[in-house]
Design a protein around this motif. Structure first.
Motif, PDB file in Angstrom:
ATOM      1  N   MET A  56       0.814  -1.206   0.000  1.00 14.21           N
ATOM      2  CA  MET A  56       0.000   0.000   0.000  1.00 14.21           C
ATOM      3  C   MET A  56       0.856   1.267   0.000  1.00 14.21           C
ATOM      4  O   MET A  56       0.508   2.255  -0.636  1.00 14.21           O
ATOM      5  N   LYS A  57       1.996   1.190   0.742  1.00 15.84           N
ATOM      6  CA  LYS A  57       2.879   2.360   0.795  1.00 15.84           C
ATOM      7  C   LYS A  57       3.462   2.675  -0.580  1.00 15.84           C
ATOM      8  O   LYS A  57       3.782   3.824  -0.863  1.00 15.84           O
ATOM      9  N   ALA A  58       3.617   1.642  -1.422  1.00 14.89           N
ATOM     10  CA  ALA A  58       4.193   1.861  -2.752  1.00 14.89           C
ATOM     11  C   ALA A  58       3.288   2.726  -3.619  1.00 14.89           C
ATOM     12  O   ALA A  58       3.750   3.334  -4.582  1.00 14.89           O
ATOM     13  N   LEU A  59       1.993   2.791  -3.309  1.00 14.14           N
ATOM     14  CA  LEU A  59       1.055   3.573  -4.114  1.00 14.14           C
ATOM     15  C   LEU A  59       0.964   5.038  -3.688  1.00 14.14           C
ATOM     16  O   LEU A  59       0.353   5.839  -4.387  1.00 14.14           O
ATOM     17  N   VAL A  60       1.567   5.369  -2.543  1.00 13.64           N
ATOM     18  CA  VAL A  60       1.451   6.739  -2.029  1.00 13.64           C
ATOM     19  C   VAL A  60       2.121   7.741  -2.971  1.00 13.64           C
ATOM     20  O   VAL A  60       1.509   8.754  -3.338  1.00 13.64           O
ATOM     21  N   PHE A  61       3.356   7.477  -3.356  1.00 20.49           N
ATOM     22  CA  PHE A  61       4.069   8.432  -4.218  1.00 20.49           C
ATOM     23  C   PHE A  61       3.385   8.624  -5.568  1.00 20.49           C
ATOM     24  O   PHE A  61       3.172   9.760  -5.999  1.00 20.49           O
ATOM     25  N   PRO A  62       3.011   7.528  -6.294  1.00 18.33           N
ATOM     26  CA  PRO A  62       2.293   7.750  -7.560  1.00 18.33           C
ATOM     27  C   PRO A  62       0.979   8.504  -7.378  1.00 18.33           C
ATOM     28  O   PRO A  62       0.619   9.341  -8.216  1.00 18.33           O
ATOM     29  N   ALA A  63       0.250   8.235  -6.279  1.00 17.23           N
ATOM     30  CA  ALA A  63      -1.016   8.934  -6.029  1.00 17.23           C
ATOM     31  C   ALA A  63      -0.775  10.421  -5.796  1.00 17.23           C
ATOM     32  O   ALA A  63      -1.503  11.275  -6.332  1.00 17.23           O
ATOM     33  N   VAL A  64       0.245  10.750  -5.017  1.00 15.06           N
ATOM     34  CA  VAL A  64       0.577  12.154  -4.760  1.00 15.06           C
ATOM     35  C   VAL A  64       1.015  12.832  -6.068  1.00 15.06           C
ATOM     36  O   VAL A  64       0.623  13.969  -6.354  1.00 15.06           O
ATOM     37  N   LEU A  65       1.806  12.123  -6.872  1.00 14.84           N
ATOM     38  CA  LEU A  65       2.270  12.675  -8.144  1.00 14.84           C
ATOM     39  C   LEU A  65       1.097  12.944  -9.090  1.00 14.84           C
ATOM     40  O   LEU A  65       1.005  14.020  -9.695  1.00 14.84           O
ATOM     41  N   LEU A  66       0.182  11.981  -9.210  1.00 17.92           N
ATOM     42  CA  LEU A  66      -0.990  12.165 -10.076  1.00 17.92           C
ATOM     43  C   LEU A  66      -1.893  13.287  -9.558  1.00 17.92           C
ATOM     44  O   LEU A  66      -2.421  14.088 -10.333  1.00 17.92           O
ATOM     45  N   GLY A  67      -2.066  13.332  -8.245  1.00 13.94           N
ATOM     46  CA  GLY A  67      -2.877  14.406  -7.658  1.00 13.94           C
ATOM     47  C   GLY A  67      -2.272  15.784  -7.914  1.00 13.94           C
ATOM     48  O   GLY A  67      -2.978  16.739  -8.239  1.00 13.94           O
ATOM     49  N   SER A  68      -0.944  15.878  -7.779  1.00 12.92           N
ATOM     50  CA  SER A  68      -0.254  17.154  -8.036  1.00 12.92           C
ATOM     51  C   SER A  68      -0.380  17.559  -9.504  1.00 12.92           C
ATOM     52  O   SER A  68      -0.612  18.733  -9.810  1.00 12.92           O
ATOM     53  N   LEU A  69      -0.229  16.589 -10.399  1.00 14.84           N
ATOM     54  CA  LEU A  69      -0.364  16.884 -11.826  1.00 14.84           C
ATOM     55  C   LEU A  69      -1.783  17.330 -12.159  1.00 14.84           C
ATOM     56  O   LEU A  69      -1.985  18.271 -12.936  1.00 14.84           O
ATOM     57  N   GLU A  70      -2.772  16.674 -11.555  1.00 12.02           N
ATOM     58  CA  GLU A  70      -4.178  17.058 -11.767  1.00 12.02           C
ATOM     59  C   GLU A  70      -4.407  18.490 -11.308  1.00 12.02           C
ATOM     60  O   GLU A  70      -5.016  19.303 -12.013  1.00 12.02           O
ATOM     61  N   ALA A  98      -2.377  17.253 -20.353  1.00 14.58           N
ATOM     62  CA  ALA A  98      -3.790  17.195 -19.969  1.00 14.58           C
ATOM     63  C   ALA A  98      -3.879  16.663 -18.537  1.00 14.58           C
ATOM     64  O   ALA A  98      -3.005  15.925 -18.093  1.00 14.58           O
ATOM     65  N   PRO A  99      -4.928  17.011 -17.824  1.00 13.64           N
ATOM     66  CA  PRO A  99      -5.112  16.432 -16.493  1.00 13.64           C
ATOM     67  C   PRO A  99      -5.280  14.914 -16.601  1.00 13.64           C
ATOM     68  O   PRO A  99      -5.838  14.410 -17.583  1.00 13.64           O
ATOM     69  N   PRO A 100      -4.775  14.163 -15.630  1.00 13.37           N
ATOM     70  CA  PRO A 100      -4.919  12.701 -15.679  1.00 13.37           C
ATOM     71  C   PRO A 100      -6.367  12.234 -15.830  1.00 13.37           C
ATOM     72  O   PRO A 100      -6.625  11.241 -16.520  1.00 13.37           O
ATOM     73  N   THR A 101      -7.310  12.941 -15.227  1.00 13.34           N
ATOM     74  CA  THR A 101      -8.712  12.527 -15.352  1.00 13.34           C
ATOM     75  C   THR A 101      -9.193  12.663 -16.794  1.00 13.34           C
ATOM     76  O   THR A 101      -9.945  11.819 -17.292  1.00 13.34           O
ATOM     77  N   ALA A 102      -8.729  13.711 -17.506  1.00 13.32           N
ATOM     78  CA  ALA A 102      -9.099  13.873 -18.912  1.00 13.32           C
ATOM     79  C   ALA A 102      -8.478  12.768 -19.759  1.00 13.32           C
ATOM     80  O   ALA A 102      -9.110  12.256 -20.700  1.00 13.32           O
ATOM     81  N   ALA A 103      -7.252  12.377 -19.417  1.00  8.99           N
ATOM     82  CA  ALA A 103      -6.599  11.289 -20.154  1.00  8.99           C
ATOM     83  C   ALA A 103      -7.339   9.973 -19.948  1.00  8.99           C
ATOM     84  O   ALA A 103      -7.526   9.196 -20.890  1.00  8.99           O
ATOM     85  N   VAL A 104      -7.795   9.726 -18.723  1.00 12.28           N
ATOM     86  CA  VAL A 104      -8.548   8.493 -18.440  1.00 12.28           C
ATOM     87  C   VAL A 104      -9.881   8.510 -19.176  1.00 12.28           C
ATOM     88  O   VAL A 104     -10.306   7.493 -19.744  1.00 12.28           O
ATOM     89  N   ARG A 105     -10.557   9.668 -19.211  1.00  9.33           N
ATOM     90  CA  ARG A 105     -11.816   9.771 -19.952  1.00  9.33           C
ATOM     91  C   ARG A 105     -11.602   9.533 -21.441  1.00  9.33           C
ATOM     92  O   ARG A 105     -12.371   8.829 -22.095  1.00  9.33           O
ATOM     93  N   ALA A 106     -10.533  10.107 -22.019  1.00  3.99           N
ATOM     94  CA  ALA A 106     -10.236   9.923 -23.445  1.00  3.99           C
ATOM     95  C   ALA A 106      -9.901   8.457 -23.734  1.00  3.99           C
ATOM     96  O   ALA A 106     -10.327   7.903 -24.751  1.00  3.99           O
ATOM     97  N   PHE A 107      -9.164   7.814 -22.824  1.00  9.74           N
ATOM     98  CA  PHE A 107      -8.831   6.395 -22.986  1.00  9.74           C
ATOM     99  C   PHE A 107     -10.105   5.550 -22.977  1.00  9.74           C
ATOM    100  O   PHE A 107     -10.301   4.678 -23.819  1.00  9.74           O
ATOM    101  N   GLY A 108     -10.998   5.831 -22.030  1.00  9.03           N
ATOM    102  CA  GLY A 108     -12.264   5.088 -21.960  1.00  9.03           C
ATOM    103  C   GLY A 108     -13.118   5.306 -23.197  1.00  9.03           C
ATOM    104  O   GLY A 108     -13.712   4.362 -23.727  1.00  9.03           O
ATOM    105  N   GLY A 109     -13.165   6.546 -23.685  1.00  7.83           N
ATOM    106  CA  GLY A 109     -13.941   6.837 -24.891  1.00  7.83           C
ATOM    107  C   GLY A 109     -13.397   6.124 -26.112  1.00  7.83           C
ATOM    108  O   GLY A 109     -14.145   5.559 -26.911  1.00  7.83           O
ATOM    109  N   ALA A 110     -12.056   6.121 -26.250  1.00  9.07           N
ATOM    110  CA  ALA A 110     -11.437   5.436 -27.391  1.00  9.07           C
ATOM    111  C   ALA A 110     -11.636   3.927 -27.296  1.00  9.07           C
ATOM    112  O   ALA A 110     -11.795   3.246 -28.312  1.00  9.07           O
ATOM    113  N   LEU A 111     -11.660   3.420 -26.084  1.00  9.22           N
ATOM    114  CA  LEU A 111     -11.883   1.977 -25.897  1.00  9.22           C
ATOM    115  C   LEU A 111     -13.325   1.612 -26.220  1.00  9.22           C
ATOM    116  O   LEU A 111     -13.589   0.589 -26.864  1.00  9.22           O
ATOM    117  N   MET A 112     -14.261   2.472 -25.822  1.00  8.59           N
ATOM    118  CA  MET A 112     -15.683   2.179 -26.038  1.00  8.59           C
ATOM    119  C   MET A 112     -16.082   2.310 -27.513  1.00  8.59           C
ATOM    120  O   MET A 112     -16.888   1.517 -27.997  1.00  8.59           O
TER     121      MET A 112
END
Length: 195
Positions: A1-15, A29-43
């Motif tokens: 669980m501790k291994a996910l702290v740094f990536p989460a903080v990094l993604l939050g800071s980028l957002e 682009a904000p990470p949330t926009a990238a995830v939405r675009a990825f989901g849209g392209a997948l769908m």
């Protein structure tokens, strides 16, 4: 669980940065926009279609280069005269970066599959050729002498002696070729895609 702290903080800071300071940036682009675009392209299937095209062009280019590298490498490995005649050509063409051929390939083939396959095949040809030639040169000379004493044809020598002896090295060459083919296929699409 501790291994996910740094990536989460990094993604939050980028957002946070992308939504406040970096607003309007075309590069980040904000990470949330990238995830939405990825989901849209997948769908809508465009992601799968583009992935299939890239993998198909990489595989086709690798197949062409594997056949060409196997034939030329075997010829250069079995014939000292052919190796001497082809040495300069191979050593001049081999260091040319495959990405540098994109404009020439676009002029010859236009945009599309043929252009991408030609660049991938050029990039993968050289490791296949060099490793095949090295493998053929390391075939036990006494086996070739026995083949000559038995008056085997060149095809029979290849099928019964040279081919089985070089198979392990061919798998090394193919493994290297797969990595090169994928990297070059993606690079060609990024550099030359008109969309």
């Amino acid at each position: 669980m501790k291994a996910l702290v740094f990536p989460a903080v990094l993604l939050g800071s980028l957002e946070l940065w992308a939504r406040t300071t970096g607003q309007g940036s075309d590069a980040i682009a904000p990470p949330t926009a990238a995830v939405r675009a990825f989901g849209g392209a997948l769908m809508d299937g465009s992601l799968l279609e583009a992935t299939a095209f890239t993998l198909g062009s990489a595989a086709l280019g690798l197949l062409i280069s594997a056949l060409g590298g196997l034939l030329l490498g075997t010829l250069l490995g079995l014939s000292r005269r052919a190796a001497q005649l082809g040495y300069l050509s191979v050593e001049v063409a081999r260091p040319i970066p495959s990405v540098a051929l994109i404009p020439l390939a676009m002029l010859v083939f236009g945009f599309g599959l043929r252009m991408e396959v030609s660049v991938v095949a050029f990039a993968c040809l050289w490791p296949m050729l060099v490793l095949t030639q090295a493998a053929v040169l390391q075939v036990e000379p006494r086996l070739l002498e026995v083949a000559r004493a038995l008056q085997l044809s060149r095809l029979q020598r290849f099928v019964w002696i040279v081919g089985p002896a070089i198979v392990p090295r061919l798998f090394v060459a193919l493994r290297l070729g797969v990595a090169i083919a994928l990297v070059v296929a993606v690079t060609v699409e990024i550099a030359a895609n008109p969309h």
